[in-house]
Each structure stands twice: as C-alpha cells, then as structure tokens.
Design a protein around this motif. Structure first.
Motif, PDB file in Angstrom:
ATOM      1  N   PRO A 196      -8.690   4.504   1.955  1.00  0.00           N
ATOM      2  CA  PRO A 196      -7.329   4.920   2.282  1.00  0.00           C
ATOM      3  C   PRO A 196      -7.321   6.392   2.676  1.00  0.00           C
ATOM      4  N   PRO A 197      -7.201   6.721   3.953  1.00  0.00           N
ATOM      5  CA  PRO A 197      -7.257   8.123   4.367  1.00  0.00           C
ATOM      6  C   PRO A 197      -6.225   8.964   3.642  1.00  0.00           C
ATOM      7  N   GLY A 198      -6.664  10.057   3.051  1.00  0.00           N
ATOM      8  CA  GLY A 198      -5.743  10.983   2.422  1.00  0.00           C
ATOM      9  C   GLY A 198      -5.189  10.535   1.085  1.00  0.00           C
ATOM     10  N   ARG A 199      -5.701   9.446   0.538  1.00  0.00           N
ATOM     11  CA  ARG A 199      -5.201   8.944  -0.737  1.00  0.00           C
ATOM     12  C   ARG A 199      -6.365   8.625  -1.650  1.00  0.00           C
ATOM     13  N   THR A 200      -6.066   8.492  -2.938  1.00  0.00           N
ATOM     14  CA  THR A 200      -7.067   8.027  -3.868  1.00  0.00           C
ATOM     15  C   THR A 200      -6.614   6.700  -4.433  1.00  0.00           C
ATOM     16  N   PHE A 201      -7.529   5.752  -4.538  1.00  0.00           N
ATOM     17  CA  PHE A 201      -7.110   4.471  -5.072  1.00  0.00           C
ATOM     18  C   PHE A 201      -7.915   4.069  -6.289  1.00  0.00           C
ATOM     19  N   SER A 202      -8.318   5.057  -7.090  1.00  0.00           N
ATOM     20  CA  SER A 202      -9.066   4.756  -8.296  1.00  0.00           C
ATOM     21  C   SER A 202      -8.271   3.907  -9.279  1.00  0.00           C
ATOM     22  N   SER A 203      -6.948   3.897  -9.176  1.00  0.00           N
ATOM     23  CA  SER A 203      -6.131   3.123 -10.110  1.00  0.00           C
ATOM     24  C   SER A 203      -5.791   1.737  -9.577  1.00  0.00           C
ATOM     25  N   TYR A 204      -6.272   1.405  -8.386  1.00  0.00           N
ATOM     26  CA  TYR A 204      -5.951   0.133  -7.753  1.00  0.00           C
ATOM     27  C   TYR A 204      -7.068  -0.892  -7.933  1.00  0.00           C
ATOM     28  N   ALA A 205      -6.695  -2.138  -8.118  1.00  0.00           N
ATOM     29  CA  ALA A 205      -7.644  -3.229  -7.909  1.00  0.00           C
ATOM     30  C   ALA A 205      -7.728  -3.464  -6.402  1.00  0.00           C
ATOM     31  N   MET A 206      -8.876  -3.936  -5.928  1.00  0.00           N
ATOM     32  CA  MET A 206      -9.094  -4.111  -4.496  1.00  0.00           C
ATOM     33  C   MET A 206      -9.566  -5.518  -4.209  1.00  0.00           C
ATOM     34  N   GLY A 207      -9.301  -5.953  -2.998  1.00  0.00           N
ATOM     35  CA  GLY A 207      -9.736  -7.293  -2.617  1.00  0.00           C
ATOM     36  C   GLY A 207     -10.079  -7.371  -1.139  1.00  0.00           C
ATOM     37  N   TRP A 208     -10.820  -8.407  -0.787  1.00  0.00           N
ATOM     38  CA  TRP A 208     -11.145  -8.720   0.610  1.00  0.00           C
ATOM     39  C   TRP A 208     -10.662 -10.126   0.914  1.00  0.00           C
ATOM     40  N   PHE A 209      -9.997 -10.250   2.058  1.00  0.00           N
ATOM     41  CA  PHE A 209      -9.408 -11.530   2.455  1.00  0.00           C
ATOM     42  C   PHE A 209      -9.718 -11.767   3.933  1.00  0.00           C
ATOM     43  N   PRO A 210     -10.647 -12.645   4.234  1.00  0.00           N
ATOM     44  CA  PRO A 210     -10.921 -12.958   5.635  1.00  0.00           C
ATOM     45  C   PRO A 210      -9.930 -13.973   6.195  1.00  0.00           C
ATOM     46  N   ARG A 211      -9.672 -13.829   7.522  1.00  0.00           N
ATOM     47  CA  ARG A 211      -8.870 -14.813   8.243  1.00  0.00           C
ATOM     48  C   ARG A 211      -9.750 -15.430   9.318  1.00  0.00           C
ATOM     49  N   PRO A 212     -10.270 -16.635   9.082  1.00  0.00           N
ATOM     50  CA  PRO A 212     -11.094 -17.291  10.111  1.00  0.00           C
ATOM     51  C   PRO A 212     -10.244 -17.639  11.331  1.00  0.00           C
ATOM     52  N   PRO A 213     -10.837 -17.837  12.483  1.00  0.00           N
ATOM     53  CA  PRO A 213     -10.078 -18.154  13.697  1.00  0.00           C
ATOM     54  C   PRO A 213      -9.213 -19.386  13.515  1.00  0.00           C
ATOM     55  N   GLY A 214      -7.928 -19.256  13.804  1.00  0.00           N
ATOM     56  CA  GLY A 214      -7.010 -20.376  13.739  1.00  0.00           C
ATOM     57  C   GLY A 214      -6.661 -20.831  12.329  1.00  0.00           C
ATOM     58  N   GLN A 215      -7.047 -20.055  11.328  1.00  0.00           N
ATOM     59  CA  GLN A 215      -6.775 -20.455   9.950  1.00  0.00           C
ATOM     60  C   GLN A 215      -5.998 -19.376   9.209  1.00  0.00           C
TER      61      GLN A 215
END
Length: 124
Positions: A24-43
C-alpha cells in the motif's frame, strides 16, 4: 482510502514459479490481515490464500496447498504470494486485499481494500 498495488504477474510456462507482491503506497498495513483472490477468465473471483496480521497464521485453498505460500513482511510493508509448479488452470488476474479486522479470513466481504490485480498467465 488505502490503495493496494500488486506486482510480479506475467507469462510463465507450466511448472514454473512466480512471486507476486502487494504493497500500500504511503501506508502501513501491519495491523491488517491480507489475502489473495484470483479471478480466472470468465469466472468469479475466488479465495487462494490469506495471512493474519502478525503473519503467524496462514491458510491456502486446497488446490494450491504445497504449491503456493503467502508471507507478510511487516518491516518492509509487503505481502507476497510465492507460486510454484504453476498449472494452466492457475491463469487468472490476481487481486490483493486487506482486512482491517486483522484476523485471517477466506471471505471476500471481510476485506476492506483491494488492488487492481496483476495478470498471471500459465502456458501449457
């Protein structure tokens, strides 16, 4: 508003690795949980990995266990998704997300901030 920026996507042959990063440019996210979510084509977008605010707890989707690893570097204010042994079905636009709750979660609606995504294409 916190904005997230993903990087590291690209074209790779099946069996190869890629490492995605999110910050996150200019921010700190040490207090955040993080995740990754892919979007496959057409889904719809789907869960692939999440990490708690401390980085001590992680969860991956069954389809990527043993291949993908999520990590969080609070000192460098980045989260990474190491993807190994990539398969053509991993092709998707991968979105990074941050949850103010700080607790690891698989649910999209628990996340408050999202990036624009980075494209991963795996050729067979």
């Amino acid at each position: 508003q916190v904005q997230l920026v993903e990087s590291g996507g690209g074209l790779v042959q099946a069996g190869g690795p890629l490492r995605l990063s999110c910050a996150p440019p200019g921010r700190t996210f040490s207090s955040y949980a993080m995740g990754w979510f892919p979007r496959p084509p057409g889904q719809a977008r789907e869960f692939v990995a999440s990490i708690s605010r401390s980085g001590g707890i992680t969860k991956q989707a069954d389809s990527v266990v043993g291949r993908f690893n999520i990590s969080k570097d609070n000192a460098k204010n980045k989260v990474h998704l190491q993807m190994n042994n990539l398969k053509p079905e991993d092709t998707a636009n991968y979105y990074c997300a941050a949850s103010q709750g700080g607790t690891l979660t698989l649910r999209e609606y628990d996340y408050d901030y999202w990036g624009q995504g980075t494209q991963v294409t795996v050729s067979s």
